[in-house]
Design a protein around this motif. Structure first.
Motif: not given
Length: 270
Positions: A183-189, A21-25, A120-124, A107-112
């Protein structure tokens, strides 16, 4: 980039596996979809600068310290305490311009940036407040991107969980409290936040756009189409609302819920 081009990017992102999944883009496309024809290049430039600085820091610093110092100090990305409900706080283009945002957008920037530098970085998806999980040599650490990347200790995670209404036997389980999301769920939130706020403010076109983005990002989930139908109905676009309900029904939605809403709208059209 036009709104149609942004929808194409989001649709393509919705079809890929979570690992690709292309989080930043995708986050950039969400921002453009809401407000087209803006220059997103500063977002990419700042992200690339963050990767360079983080790699330099990792030579001498712990992974979690290096990440927070890079994002909160070097790039000056922090939470917006003064205008918490401003929609700009979930828009990555605005976030980079203002250096302020909500936890999920930061968090998008922290993860990317963290991943591009080898971490190894993930959203919670923590109750009421999005966090970032960083793997260190001593195990996973939770950090709060809204509060200058401050480390959230296990005892504080439990206190926050109890305040959010979780039961004690759940609030004591760090494996549950720190469970990573895609990452998908990060954007959906982020889109969920925008939808709720737009509905409450009576901004139904904005609510519709956020729901459409969720539908594109999660194409097998019927629930975003129910929200699209709600937003369209509130605008008086009953035919469009019916079309959205048809999309939900095509995804094997709870038939009773969709059928009832469909019949109600049909009666209004007649």
């Amino acid at each position: 980039m036009t709104r149609e081009e942004a929808e194409f990017i989001l649709g393509a992102a919705g079809e890929v596996e979570d690992e690709r999944f292309p989080l930043l883009e995708a986050a950039i496309a969400c921002a453009i979809h809401d407000s087209p024809f803006r220059d997103a290049e500063p977002v990419r430039v700042v992200a690339a600068e963050g990767v360079r600085r983080l790699r330099d820091r990792l030579r001498n610093e712990r992974s979690d310290d290096a990440l927070t110092e890079t994002l909160a100090s070097d790039l000056r990305l922090n939470g917006d305490l003064l205008r918490f409900d401003d929609p700009a706080n979930t828009d990555v283009i605005d976030v980079i311009e203002r250096r302020r945002g909500l936890s999920a957008a930061l968090a998008v920037f922290y993860i990317h940036i963290g991943r591009e530098a080898g971490l190894v970085v993930q959203g919670v998806d923590f109750p009421g407040h999005f966090l970032v999980r960083v793997q260190t040599g001593e195990g996973p650490v939770a950090i709060d991107p809204f509060s200058e990347g401050r480390v959230v200790m296990p005892s504080e995670l439990t206190r926050r969980a109890l305040r959010a209404g979780l039961t004690p036997h759940v609030a004591d389980r760090l494996d549950v409290l720190m469970a990573p999301v895609s990452d998908r769920q990060t954007l959906i939130r982020m889109q969920n936040i925008l939808f709720i706020r737009a509905i409450q403010a009576g901004e139904f076109e904005a609510a519709e756009r956020s729901a459409v983005r969720r539908a594109l990002l999660e194409p097998h989930d019927h629930r975003p189409w129910l929200d699209v139908a709600q937003a369209r109905e509130r605008q008086g676009a009953l035919a469009g609302a019916l079309a959205a309900l048809d999309r939900a029904r095509g995804l094997n939605a709870a038939e009773g819920v969709v059928h009832t809403a469909h019949d109600r709208l049909r009666m209004r059209l007649n």
